[in-house]
Each structure stands twice: as structure tokens, then as C-alpha cells.
Design an enzyme around this catalytic site. Structure first.
Site, PDB file in Angstrom:
ATOM      1  CG  LEU A  98      -2.217  -0.682   1.275  1.00 32.70           C
ATOM      2  CD1 LEU A  98      -3.159  -0.087   0.244  1.00 32.70           C
ATOM      3  CD2 LEU A  98      -2.099  -2.169   1.039  1.00 32.70           C
ATOM      4  CE1 TYR A 113      -2.538   9.996   0.312  1.00 30.89           C
ATOM      5  CE2 TYR A 113      -0.832  10.907   1.722  1.00 30.89           C
ATOM      6  CZ  TYR A 113      -2.057  11.018   1.098  1.00 30.89           C
ATOM      7  OH  TYR A 113      -2.795  12.156   1.260  1.00 30.89           O
ATOM      8  CE1 TYR A 139       1.567   9.624   4.870  1.00 30.34           C
ATOM      9  CE2 TYR A 139       3.514   9.697   3.481  1.00 30.34           C
ATOM     10  CZ  TYR A 139       2.541   8.980   4.146  1.00 30.34           C
ATOM     11  OH  TYR A 139       2.542   7.601   4.072  1.00 30.34           O
TER      12      TYR A 139
HETATM   13  N1  LIG Z   1      -4.996   5.576   5.530  1.00 36.12           N
HETATM   14  C1  LIG Z   1      -4.557   6.252   4.505  1.00 36.12           C
HETATM   15  O1  LIG Z   1      -4.996   7.375   4.241  1.00 36.12           O
HETATM   16  C2  LIG Z   1      -3.567   5.613   3.568  1.00 36.12           C
HETATM   17  C3  LIG Z   1      -3.468   6.094   2.247  1.00 36.12           C
HETATM   18  C4  LIG Z   1      -2.549   5.487   1.390  1.00 36.12           C
HETATM   19  C5  LIG Z   1      -1.774   4.426   1.839  1.00 36.12           C
HETATM   20  N2  LIG Z   1      -1.904   3.982   3.134  1.00 36.12           N
HETATM   21  C6  LIG Z   1      -1.061   2.853   3.559  1.00 36.12           C
HETATM   22  O2  LIG Z   1      -1.866   1.753   3.884  1.00 36.12           O
HETATM   23  C7  LIG Z   1      -1.113   0.878   4.726  1.00 36.12           C
HETATM   24  C8  LIG Z   1      -1.985   0.459   5.897  1.00 36.12           C
HETATM   25  O3  LIG Z   1      -2.243   1.591   6.717  1.00 36.12           O
HETATM   26  P1  LIG Z   1      -3.699   1.984   7.220  1.00 36.12           P
HETATM   27  O4  LIG Z   1      -3.874   3.428   6.915  1.00 36.12           O
HETATM   28  O5  LIG Z   1      -4.703   1.009   6.757  1.00 36.12           O
HETATM   29  O6  LIG Z   1      -3.529   1.939   8.809  1.00 36.12           O
HETATM   30  P2  LIG Z   1      -3.538   0.758   9.879  1.00 36.12           P
HETATM   31  O7  LIG Z   1      -3.333   1.414  11.184  1.00 36.12           O
HETATM   32  O8  LIG Z   1      -4.749  -0.113   9.713  1.00 36.12           O
HETATM   33  O9  LIG Z   1      -2.296  -0.137   9.432  1.00 36.12           O
HETATM   34  C9  LIG Z   1      -0.960   0.133   9.746  1.00 36.12           C
HETATM   35  C10 LIG Z   1      -0.435  -1.082  10.477  1.00 36.12           C
HETATM   36  O10 LIG Z   1       0.976  -1.041  10.553  1.00 36.12           O
HETATM   37  C11 LIG Z   1       1.316  -1.688  11.756  1.00 36.12           C
HETATM   38  N3  LIG Z   1       2.723  -1.406  12.093  1.00 36.12           N
HETATM   39  C12 LIG Z   1       3.298  -0.226  12.493  1.00 36.12           C
HETATM   40  N4  LIG Z   1       4.612  -0.404  12.711  1.00 36.12           N
HETATM   41  C13 LIG Z   1       4.874  -1.711  12.446  1.00 36.12           C
HETATM   42  C14 LIG Z   1       6.061  -2.510  12.508  1.00 36.12           C
HETATM   43  N5  LIG Z   1       7.228  -1.992  12.888  1.00 36.12           N
HETATM   44  N6  LIG Z   1       5.960  -3.821  12.185  1.00 36.12           N
HETATM   45  C15 LIG Z   1       4.775  -4.376  11.813  1.00 36.12           C
HETATM   46  N7  LIG Z   1       3.631  -3.663  11.739  1.00 36.12           N
HETATM   47  C16 LIG Z   1       3.696  -2.343  12.047  1.00 36.12           C
HETATM   48  C17 LIG Z   1       0.308  -1.119  12.751  1.00 36.12           C
HETATM   49  O11 LIG Z   1       0.229  -1.894  13.921  1.00 36.12           O
HETATM   50  C18 LIG Z   1      -0.961  -1.190  11.908  1.00 36.12           C
HETATM   51  O12 LIG Z   1      -1.607  -2.444  12.085  1.00 36.12           O
HETATM   52  C19 LIG Z   1       0.150   1.646   5.107  1.00 36.12           C
HETATM   53  O13 LIG Z   1       1.217   1.276   4.269  1.00 36.12           O
HETATM   54  C20 LIG Z   1      -0.243   3.083   4.802  1.00 36.12           C
HETATM   55  O14 LIG Z   1       0.857   3.928   4.575  1.00 36.12           O
HETATM   56  C21 LIG Z   1      -2.787   4.548   3.990  1.00 36.12           C
END
Ligand SMILES: NC(=O)c1ccc[n+]([C@@H]2O[C@H](COP(=O)([O-])OP(=O)(O)OC[C@H]3O[C@@H](n4cnc5c(N)ncnc54)[C@H](O)[C@@H]3O)[C@@H](O)[C@H]2O)c1
Length: 309
Positions: A178, A180, A190
Site C-alpha cells: 500500500l 500513498y 506527511y
Molecule cells: N490511511 C490512509 O490514508 C492511507 C493512504 C494510502 C496508503 N496507506 C497505507 O496503507 C497501509 C496500511 O495503513 P492503514 O492506513 O490502513 O492503517 P492501519 O493502522 O490499519 O495499518 C498500519 C499497520 O501497521 C502496523 N505497524 C506499524 N509499525 C509496524 C512494525 N514496525 N511492524 C509491523 N507492523 C507495524 C500497525 O500496527 C498497523 O496495524 C500503510 O502502508 C499506509 O501507509 C494509507
């Protein structure tokens, strides 16, 4: 009828610790398509996640369209900052949230997957995790330590997972991460090197697709998702503003849903996408295509204003 049928397939989704993020939505879409799903969870969040599951707090969100609950075959501990247990510093190994969970490194995860499913026992791996300890700081104020931590957990971890899990995957297997848009366009707020990490993740998607494609016959893609108020995104501090801004300015003027990301993931991992690899797929209502904010009005600077020159 053309359907996404993942029955008989097995998936591992890394980065699930509640039902509010993309990892959970992807796990659910994969299960809707018939796949068996395991998740990997960051040790500091593991206890709460297991308690929420045990107490039935996620029963509603776990309900699939056939009425059955989304079950996880395994919930593995994973701290993606460490490739091996030996690489983790003593204060982490001794920490109360880590002490009892066993080998939480990427190598530890791989050993558990091998023990549980055997060689060729896994079809899909999803990397849905990110962390940048200085994400609230502008890049100009980011320390070397903070920058490298963001790169390590949010980008290098994908390299490590592909290198170590691809040999365990069935031919035709697929990886997905995933990303961004901050990796390719400026998103003020960010920070902390997270934009750099996403740029690396997207570039690595192409290189890993080539290298792991040739070596193991697997595919590697990334979804560039629009803003969504997950737990991780809410910690950044600008998410509500970003969701509203993108909804106002996208070709489809509305926010995305996590299910849209989950369903796209199910397609990209499925054999229907067997010709797609090395690609960034936008699930953002088309926001990435815009070059001008719809809401902005241009007013020429008043006479005598230095900006007029
Ligand atoms: N939410 C948004 O707006 C958005 C937009 C684009 C991309 N993303 C990406 O989507 C992905 C999922 O994020 P999300 O927004 O669904 O949030 P989320 O909180 O559901 O997921 C992030 C996860 O990463 C885990 N994490 C953090 N540090 C870690 C580590 N050292 N080892 C293992 N796990 C770890 C957290 O515990 C969490 O479960 C990420 O890569 C994020 O950058 C998010």
C-alpha cells in the site's frame, strides 16, 4: 460469469491490528473471494487485537456476505523493523509486549509460515504497514534516525518480505503493498521521511517485480490509496482535512472506502490480474489525475503587490 474465485488459495496480510484499516478490508475481501487468510500484527498492538477479537468487538465488521465470520487461520507477531531476532535491540526483546510472543522478526514470520503451511504453501502476501516516528515533522526538520526508521519499516520491510517469502510461494503467487501519493507529489503534513519511504516503496515495486518475477515467477504490485481515516492515518494529524479535500477535488467527488481498496487488492492478487506486475494502481476516485483544485479561485494580485512582478 467472470468472478474472483480464490478458493484453495492462502493469503498472509501483514499490518492488521483492528478492523479500521486497509489490511483488515483486504483480508475480508480475500475471504469473500474464498481465500484462507492469516494476518501478521505488530507486537505492541497484538494483545489489544486479540482481546477485541475474543470479546466479539469486531463481530459485525467480521461478518462476510454469506453470514459466516471472517476467521484468521493464524495471527502471527511481526515487527517489520527487524529481519532477524538477533537484529532486535535488548530493550525490544525484553519489552513486556515482545517478550512472550516468540520470534517477531521477518525471518521468524517466515519460519512460522513454513512450519504451518510448508514449501509452496502460500499464494499471496500483502504488506499493509507503515510507521514513521517523526511523521508530524516537516522533512526539513526530520532527523537522520527518524528518516531511516520510516524507510526501514515502511519500505525496506517489503524488500525483506519479498526476498524471504517468495521462495515459499506457489508459482503464480503475488505480493501487494500500500502506498500513498505523497511518494510522488507534495502532501504538506506527511513528513518524517514517510514521503521518501513511499517513493522508495513504489520504485522497489518495479525492481522487485522484475527480480522476483524472473527468479520465482511471482508478481509485485502496489495500490496507491486515497486518504482514509485509519488508526495509522489519524496519528498523522491531517487525515480529516485530506479526506474532505480529496472528496471535493476528485473526478468522483467522494471519499474512498476501505472495501474499494480490499476489492482491488483481491483482483490484483487473483489470476485475473496475471498480466499485471510492477504497477502502481490508484484507488483514489481519480484524485491523482487532477492538476488543479476545483475549489480554488484565482485572483490576480492587487497593483503594487510585490508578487505582481
Ligand atoms: N490511511 C490512509 O490514508 C492511507 C493512504 C494510502 C496508503 N496507506 C497505507 O496503507 C497501509 C496500511 O495503513 P492503514 O492506513 O490502513 O492503517 P492501519 O493502522 O490499519 O495499518 C498500519 C499497520 O501497521 C502496523 N505497524 C506499524 N509499525 C509496524 C512494525 N514496525 N511492524 C509491523 N507492523 C507495524 C500497525 O500496527 C498497523 O496495524 C500503510 O502502508 C499506509 O501507509 C494509507
Amino acid at each position: 460469469m467472470l468472478t474472483i474465485d480464490l478458493s484453495g488459495k492462502r493469503a498472509l496480510v501483514a499490518g492488521v491490528a483492528d478492523d479500521g484499516g486497509f489490511g483488515f478490508a483486504i483480508a475480508k475481501s480475500l475471504a469473500e473471494a474464498g481465500a484462507r487468510v492469516s494476518v501478521a500484527t505488530w507486537p505492541p498492538a497484538l494483545g489489544i487485537f486479540q482481546t477485541l477479537l475474543r470479546r466479539g468487538k469486531m463481530n459485525e465488521s467480521r461478518t462476510l456476505s454469506n453470514g459466516q465470520p471472517l476467521e484468521f487461520e493464524h495471527i502471527y507477531p511481526l515487527d517489520a523493523a527487524y529481519d532477524t531476532l538477533a537484529a532486535a535491540p535488548p530493550e525490544i526483546v525484553e519489552n513486556k509486549r515482545y517478550k512472550e510472543v516468540g520470534d517477531f522478526s521477518v525471518a521468524g514470520l517466515v519460519e512460522r509460515v513454513r512450519a504451518d503451511f510448508g514449501e509452496g504453501g502460500i499464494d499471496f502476501v500483502v504488506h499493509s504497514l507503515a510507521n514513521g516516528p517523526e511523521v508530524r515533522k516537516p522533512l526539513l526538520d526530520t532527523s537522520r534516525e527518524g528518516y531511516l526508521a520510516a524507510m526501514s519499516v515502511s519500505a525496506y520491510s517489503m524488500v525483506s518480505m519479498v526476498a524471504r517469502l517468495a521462495p515459499l510461494m506457489k508459482p503464480g503467487g503475488a505480493f501487494l503493498s500500500l502506498t500513498y501519493m505523497a511518494g510522488e507529489r507534495v502532501i504538506p503534513g506527511y513528513g518524517g521521511g514517510m514521503s521518501s519511504a513511499k517513493a522508495a516503496l513504489e520504485s522497489d515495486t518495479r525492481t522487485l517485480a522484475y527480480e522476483a518475477g524472473r527468479k520465482y515467477g511471482v508478481r509485485v504490485n502496489t495500490i496507491s490509496a486515497g486518504p482514509w481515516a485509519s488508526r495509522a492515518a489519524s496519528a498523522i494529524g491531517i487525515i480529516d482535512e485530506m479526506v474532505a479535500y480529496c472528496a471535493r477535488n476528485s473526478p468522483l467527488p467522494e471519499g474512498i472506502t476501505a472495501k474499494e481498496v480490499g476489492d482491488t487488492a483481491a483482483f490484483l492478487l487473483s489470476p485475473l490480474a496475471s498480466g499485471i506486475t510492477g504497477t502502481t494502481v490508484y484507488v483514489d476516485k481519480g484524485y491523482h489525475a487532477m492538476g488543479k483544485a476545483v475549489e480554488a479561485r484565482y485572483s490576480p494580485p492587487p497593483e503594487g503587490d510585490p508578487q505582481a512582478e
